[in-house]
Design an enzyme around this catalytic site. Structure first.
Site, PDB file in Angstrom:
ATOM      1  N   HIS A  23       7.879   0.752   2.867  1.00 26.42           N
ATOM      2  CA  HIS A  23       6.959   1.280   3.883  1.00 26.42           C
ATOM      3  C   HIS A  23       6.635   2.734   3.542  1.00 26.42           C
ATOM      4  CE1 HIS A  23       8.426  -1.971   6.971  1.00 26.42           C
ATOM      5  NE2 HIS A  23       7.812  -2.481   5.928  1.00 26.42           N
TER       6      HIS A  23
ATOM      7  N   GLU B 240      10.610 -11.712   3.608  1.00 29.84           N
ATOM      8  CA  GLU B 240       9.466 -11.787   2.692  1.00 29.84           C
ATOM      9  C   GLU B 240       9.773 -12.662   1.476  1.00 29.84           C
ATOM     10  OE1 GLU B 240       6.613 -10.746   3.511  1.00 29.84           O
ATOM     11  OE2 GLU B 240       6.834  -9.066   4.902  1.00 29.84           O
TER      12      GLU B 240
ATOM     13  N   HIS C 184       9.177  -4.109  -2.030  1.00 28.68           N
ATOM     14  CA  HIS C 184       8.271  -3.806  -0.916  1.00 28.68           C
ATOM     15  C   HIS C 184       8.854  -2.654  -0.112  1.00 28.68           C
ATOM     16  CE1 HIS C 184       6.089  -3.965   2.767  1.00 28.68           C
ATOM     17  NE2 HIS C 184       7.086  -4.485   3.449  1.00 28.68           N
TER      18      HIS C 184
ATOM     19  N   GLU D 266      -1.338  11.764 -13.990  1.00 28.48           N
ATOM     20  CA  GLU D 266      -0.601  10.651 -14.601  1.00 28.48           C
ATOM     21  C   GLU D 266      -0.834   9.316 -13.911  1.00 28.48           C
ATOM     22  OE1 GLU D 266       0.744  12.757 -12.628  1.00 28.48           O
ATOM     23  OE2 GLU D 266       2.386  11.866 -11.500  1.00 28.48           O
TER      24      GLU D 266
ATOM     25  N   HIS E 268       0.840  -1.370   6.824  1.00 33.04           N
ATOM     26  CA  HIS E 268       2.194  -1.926   6.676  1.00 33.04           C
ATOM     27  C   HIS E 268       2.977  -1.275   5.536  1.00 33.04           C
ATOM     28  CE1 HIS E 268       4.867  -5.787   6.364  1.00 33.04           C
ATOM     29  NE2 HIS E 268       5.517  -4.698   6.036  1.00 33.04           N
TER      30      HIS E 268
END
Ligand code: 2HA
Ligand code: ZN
Length: 275
Positions: free
Chosen positions: A142, A116, A140, A170, A211
């Site tokens: 999952h 990525e 990133h 919150e 994803h």
């Protein structure tokens, strides 16, 4: 100083491990990038090797020219970062054109930075500009419940933001701008990078449908904390939806807005139904 002794490297390794323990990084899932400060580079640069080849980033990031980044390796497992950092992560330097990079430390058994990388660097460029250099972390993961929700809620940023804000008080304090949504796309390419970087102009978190989650921030704690807060809220919503399809009550828009003064936040008005 040895690279592995530097605080930012230890903090990076710690985030990878915490994310793995959360269950967000099966196999080689997820990736992390940190834009290294000049003063941090001067502490550790003795260990750098400038003999490796230059490779294409796959996009152009002119505003990141000549900068250094600590990144997870493509195909490497977050599970192994703590045990084998030198084999799992690397430091890269972006060249003066902003189109190529060189590995200067790490990935001792070979390999490339995260698949990525185009997304991470394009988004890094956007957040650097948006925050006058304050933001340095792109993460990133999952996140399980966030992914689950992308099958049952419309892929609409207003629907997602409102549901997430309402699930825990919150939330609107932690992400007052809301969350962006990116429809399903092929991971790792320029297209998902371009789409995400448009959303990161406005949001600190973007949900990648079916994803995972993409979050950005000033430091490791705030970036991880943002993902953690969103995933916790998603988990509550998954539980609520599993119990009933009709909530008896929720936090009203008026109540959400009443948090603004005490917590010094401004909620994104796009997501509020004002009467
Ligand atoms: O590193 O998570 O999005 C594997 C991925 C790609
Ligand atoms: Zn992924």
């Amino acid at each position: 100083m040895k690279v592995l002794e530097a605080k930012f490297v230890q903090d990076f390794i710690n985030l990878c491990n915490e994310g793995y323990l959360k269950g967000w990084h099966e196999r080689n899932g997820g990736n992390l990038t940190y834009r290294i400060k000049d003063e941090e580079i001067s502490l550790i640069c003795e260990e750098f090797n400038y003999n490796n080849e230059f490779r294409d980033i796959g996009t152009e990031v002119k505003d990141l020219a000549n900068e250094y980044f600590l990144v997870t390796g493509s195909g490497k497992f977050m599970m192994n970062v703590k045990r084998d950092p030198e084999g799992s992560i690397c430091i890269i330097k972006v060249d003066e054109t902003g189109t190529k990079y060189q590995i200067v430390w790490g990935l001792v058994n070979g390999g490339h930075p995260t698949s990525e990388l185009p997304s991470h660097l394009m988004n890094m460029e956007v957040i650097k500009k948006r925050t006058n250099g304050k933001y340095r972390v792109v993460y990133h993961c999952h996140a399980t419940n966030v992914i689950a929700l992308t099958f049952v809620l419309p892929l609409d940023e207003k629907v997602f933001t409102r549901e997430l804000w309402q699930m825990a008080t919150e939330c609107c304090i932690v992400f007052p701008s809301g969350v962006g949504i990116c429809k399903w796309m092929v991971p790792g390419g320029r297209e998902i990078a371009v789409e995400t970087s448009k959303l990161v102009k406005e949001y600190d978190a973007v949900i990648w449908a079916h994803h995972g989650l993409f979050s950005v921030g000033e430091d490791f704690d705030s970036t991880f904390g943002l993902a953690d807060t969103i995933e916790k809220s998603a988990e509550i919503l998954v539980k609520v939806l599993s119990i009933t399809d009709k909530k008896l009550q929720t936090i009203t828009d008026k109540e959400l807005l009443s948090l603004e003064k005490d917590f010094n936040v401004k909620l994104n008005r796009k997501f509020i139904n004002e009467d």
